[in-house]
Design a protein around this motif. Structure first.
Motif, PDB file in Angstrom:
ATOM      1  N   ASN A 185       0.866  -1.113  -0.066  1.00 40.68           N
ATOM      2  CA  ASN A 185      -0.100  -0.062   0.014  1.00 40.68           C
ATOM      3  C   ASN A 185       1.079   1.418   0.059  1.00 40.68           C
ATOM      4  O   ASN A 185       0.303   2.510  -0.309  1.00 40.68           O
ATOM      5  CB  ASN A 185      -0.793  -0.012   1.252  1.00 40.68           C
ATOM      6  CG  ASN A 185      -2.390  -0.735   0.911  1.00 40.68           C
ATOM      7  OD1 ASN A 185      -2.232  -1.530   0.191  1.00 40.68           O
ATOM      8  ND2 ASN A 185      -3.131  -0.711   1.984  1.00 40.68           N
ATOM      9  N   THR A 186       2.116   1.258   0.531  1.00 42.32           N
ATOM     10  CA  THR A 186       2.846   2.553   0.640  1.00 42.32           C
ATOM     11  C   THR A 186       4.390   2.280  -0.108  1.00 42.32           C
ATOM     12  O   THR A 186       4.501   2.937  -1.118  1.00 42.32           O
ATOM     13  CB  THR A 186       3.143   2.730   2.052  1.00 42.32           C
ATOM     14  OG1 THR A 186       1.952   2.808   2.692  1.00 42.32           O
ATOM     15  CG2 THR A 186       4.069   4.229   2.147  1.00 42.32           C
ATOM     16  N   PHE A 187       4.899   1.137   0.164  1.00 44.07           N
ATOM     17  CA  PHE A 187       6.391   1.223  -0.591  1.00 44.07           C
ATOM     18  C   PHE A 187       6.364   1.066  -1.873  1.00 44.07           C
ATOM     19  O   PHE A 187       7.172   1.637  -2.629  1.00 44.07           O
ATOM     20  CB  PHE A 187       7.068  -0.248   0.249  1.00 44.07           C
ATOM     21  CG  PHE A 187       7.151  -0.279   1.608  1.00 44.07           C
ATOM     22  CD1 PHE A 187       6.825   0.940   2.380  1.00 44.07           C
ATOM     23  CD2 PHE A 187       7.537  -1.458   2.242  1.00 44.07           C
ATOM     24  CE1 PHE A 187       7.074   0.842   3.897  1.00 44.07           C
ATOM     25  CE2 PHE A 187       7.751  -1.364   3.650  1.00 44.07           C
ATOM     26  CZ  PHE A 187       7.594  -0.368   4.557  1.00 44.07           C
ATOM     27  N   SER A 188       5.478   0.205  -2.384  1.00 48.70           N
ATOM     28  CA  SER A 188       5.264  -0.011  -3.853  1.00 48.70           C
ATOM     29  C   SER A 188       5.300   1.291  -4.750  1.00 48.70           C
ATOM     30  O   SER A 188       5.797   1.308  -5.786  1.00 48.70           O
ATOM     31  CB  SER A 188       4.142  -0.850  -4.079  1.00 48.70           C
ATOM     32  OG  SER A 188       2.833  -0.364  -4.100  1.00 48.70           O
TER      33      SER A 188
ATOM     34  N   THR B 252      -5.013   6.565  -3.612  1.00 42.34           N
ATOM     35  CA  THR B 252      -4.765   6.382  -1.914  1.00 42.34           C
ATOM     36  C   THR B 252      -6.260   6.106  -1.357  1.00 42.34           C
ATOM     37  O   THR B 252      -7.049   5.108  -1.723  1.00 42.34           O
ATOM     38  CB  THR B 252      -4.417   7.592  -1.387  1.00 42.34           C
ATOM     39  OG1 THR B 252      -5.334   8.886  -1.653  1.00 42.34           O
ATOM     40  CG2 THR B 252      -2.859   8.205  -1.593  1.00 42.34           C
ATOM     41  N   SER B 253      -6.879   6.710  -0.314  1.00 40.16           N
ATOM     42  CA  SER B 253      -8.315   6.574   0.253  1.00 40.16           C
ATOM     43  C   SER B 253      -8.480   7.415   1.224  1.00 40.16           C
ATOM     44  O   SER B 253      -7.783   8.147   1.951  1.00 40.16           O
ATOM     45  CB  SER B 253      -8.284   5.197   0.963  1.00 40.16           C
ATOM     46  OG  SER B 253      -9.434   4.681   1.481  1.00 40.16           O
TER      47      SER B 253
ATOM     48  N   ALA C   5       0.785   7.004   2.011  1.00 40.45           N
ATOM     49  CA  ALA C   5       0.740   7.108   0.461  1.00 40.45           C
ATOM     50  C   ALA C   5       0.601   8.653   0.200  1.00 40.45           C
ATOM     51  O   ALA C   5       0.985   8.994  -0.673  1.00 40.45           O
ATOM     52  CB  ALA C   5      -0.056   5.943   0.231  1.00 40.45           C
ATOM     53  N   SER C   6      -0.478   9.240   0.844  1.00 39.57           N
ATOM     54  CA  SER C   6      -0.804  10.419   0.718  1.00 39.57           C
ATOM     55  C   SER C   6       0.337  11.248   0.756  1.00 39.57           C
ATOM     56  O   SER C   6       0.362  12.392   0.181  1.00 39.57           O
ATOM     57  CB  SER C   6      -2.082  10.857   1.772  1.00 39.57           C
ATOM     58  OG  SER C   6      -3.085  10.067   1.234  1.00 39.57           O
ATOM     59  N   HIS C   7       1.040  11.265   1.916  1.00 41.09           N
ATOM     60  CA  HIS C   7       2.171  12.166   2.034  1.00 41.09           C
ATOM     61  C   HIS C   7       3.261  11.899   1.350  1.00 41.09           C
ATOM     62  O   HIS C   7       4.138  12.765   0.683  1.00 41.09           O
ATOM     63  CB  HIS C   7       2.792  12.223   3.600  1.00 41.09           C
ATOM     64  CG  HIS C   7       3.529  13.147   3.732  1.00 41.09           C
ATOM     65  ND1 HIS C   7       3.269  14.757   3.904  1.00 41.09           N
ATOM     66  CD2 HIS C   7       5.087  13.109   4.462  1.00 41.09           C
ATOM     67  CE1 HIS C   7       4.386  15.029   4.367  1.00 41.09           C
ATOM     68  NE2 HIS C   7       5.407  14.552   4.449  1.00 41.09           N
TER      69      HIS C   7
ATOM     70  N   ALA D  82      -2.697  12.288  -6.632  1.00 43.18           N
ATOM     71  CA  ALA D  82      -3.556  11.002  -5.814  1.00 43.18           C
ATOM     72  C   ALA D  82      -4.873  11.299  -5.969  1.00 43.18           C
ATOM     73  O   ALA D  82      -5.427  12.529  -6.139  1.00 43.18           O
ATOM     74  CB  ALA D  82      -3.034  11.202  -4.718  1.00 43.18           C
ATOM     75  N   ILE D  83      -5.724  10.106  -6.059  1.00 47.00           N
ATOM     76  CA  ILE D  83      -6.877  10.225  -5.793  1.00 47.00           C
ATOM     77  C   ILE D  83      -7.512   9.457  -4.683  1.00 47.00           C
ATOM     78  O   ILE D  83      -6.817   8.264  -4.603  1.00 47.00           O
ATOM     79  CB  ILE D  83      -7.825   9.412  -7.115  1.00 47.00           C
ATOM     80  CG1 ILE D  83      -7.466  10.127  -8.252  1.00 47.00           C
ATOM     81  CG2 ILE D  83      -9.501   9.302  -7.053  1.00 47.00           C
ATOM     82  CD1 ILE D  83      -7.879   9.669  -9.749  1.00 47.00           C
ATOM     83  N   ALA D  84      -8.152   9.863  -3.831  1.00 42.86           N
ATOM     84  CA  ALA D  84      -8.558   9.311  -2.629  1.00 42.86           C
ATOM     85  C   ALA D  84     -10.117   9.154  -2.658  1.00 42.86           C
ATOM     86  O   ALA D  84     -10.775   9.770  -2.375  1.00 42.86           O
ATOM     87  CB  ALA D  84      -8.361  10.254  -1.428  1.00 42.86           C
ATOM     88  N   PRO D  85     -10.319   7.477  -3.152  1.00 46.88           N
ATOM     89  CA  PRO D  85     -11.838   7.276  -3.154  1.00 46.88           C
ATOM     90  C   PRO D  85     -12.548   7.251  -1.741  1.00 46.88           C
ATOM     91  O   PRO D  85     -11.603   6.744  -0.538  1.00 46.88           O
ATOM     92  CB  PRO D  85     -11.816   6.081  -3.961  1.00 46.88           C
ATOM     93  CG  PRO D  85     -10.245   5.722  -4.237  1.00 46.88           C
ATOM     94  CD  PRO D  85      -9.614   6.731  -3.398  1.00 46.88           C
TER      95      PRO D  85
END
Length: 296
Positions: A144-147, A177-178, A199-201, A221-224
């Motif tokens: 979710n983040t490292f990738s 993101t979310s 992930a957002s940051h 980013a898109i945060a659904p």
């Protein structure tokens, strides 16, 4: 300059990569980009799922193309192999959508006021401590983040080459993101929410560093909010929306988001229309964050 939608949102001759593009939100985005004219490589671990998705699209549509590519976004060797194949085939890309992700460990008792785990501070603390492991958290952050960091950096050179195509156009990374990363309730999963916040940051840091280093690649980013995906079994009825959202207040829209709404946002960011957008996170949640405690 034309203001026709066909021009503003045209992705003809663009090459995109969508990780986790075989199902759910990633598939919606991939189909939207393809429908706008792009050639879209969809990646994932399950090649059979990717092939089925690509074949279905290509048989039914003459616009755009979807190409299956097996790639594990948590493995550097696999990422490098995927990049090499696309580099040999295309020489550049214009859009990278980092969508692959999963839920990770959950603590359902957080949402049950009568749960014995909520008896007192000691009981709650021990329940949370015992219910999850360092390994589970590490595995979740890995995808979710490292990738996002490793896939983006691997494809950065190809994205930069894509920016050289059209005057005024800049290639873009779109991280999915979310709202879970900006909401201040755990929604029964501390690990997932904190990984999405990271992930957002990370999105903002990448955008800033690339801009400072004169790299012509945008990062947004898109945060659904609540959308149908494999995580939600691909369909959410209006009655299920708030059970999935796990907020303190109901979702004002009283429904889940649609694939078209997700795709439309991605198309905007990927096209000439969104060329001035950089370092931003677009929240599309039916009003969820407007009525629930969040950091925005």
């Amino acid at each position: 300059m034309s203001y026709q939608p066909q021009t503003l949102f045209d992705l003809s001759n663009r090459v995109a990569v969508v990780t986790g593009g075989g199902t759910g939100i990633g598939l919606s985005i991939a189909q939207g980009l393809a429908a706008s004219g792009a050639k879209v490589y969809i990646t994932g671990r399950r090649l059979d799922v990717l092939k089925k998705t690509a074949d279905s699209w290509n048989e039914q549509h003459s616009v755009g193309k979807i190409v299956p590519l097996q790639m594990d976004v948590t493995d550097k060797e696999s990422i490098t192999s995927g990049k090499k194949l696309i580099e040999e085939q295309e020489g550049k890309i214009h859009v990278l959508v980092n969508n692959a992700g999963q839920v990770g460990p959950t603590s359902p008792f957080l949402g049950d006021p009568s749960a014995p785990q909520l008896k007192d501070a000691e009981t709650l603390g021990q329940a949370l401590f015992d219910n999850e492991t360092f390994g589970q958290w590490a595995d979740l952050y890995r995808i979710n983040t490292f990738s996002l960091f490793f896939v983006t950096t691997a494809f950065l050179g190809l994205l930069d080459k894509g920016s050289q195509d059209t005057p005024g156009y800049t290639s873009v990374v779109i991280n999915v993101t979310s709202i879970s990363g900006v909401i201040k309730v755990a929604q029964e999963h501390f690990a997932y929410n904190s990984a999405k916040a990271a992930a957002s940051h990370l999105t903002k840091m990448l955008a800033t560093e690339f801009a400072l280093k004169k790299v012509k690649v945008r990062v947004n980013a898109i945060a659904p909010g609540v959308y149908a995906s494999e995580m939600t079994h691909d369909y959410i009825s209006p009655e299920q929306v708030d059970k999935v959202g796990k907020g303190l207040q109901p979702v004002p829209a009283a429904r889940a988001g649609t694939g078209q709404e997700m795709a439309g946002t991605a198309i905007y960011l990927a096209s000439l229309s969104g060329g001035y957008m950089n370092g931003q996170e677009i929240i599309i949640d039916g009003g969820y964050t407007s009525v629930n405690p969040s950091v925005v």
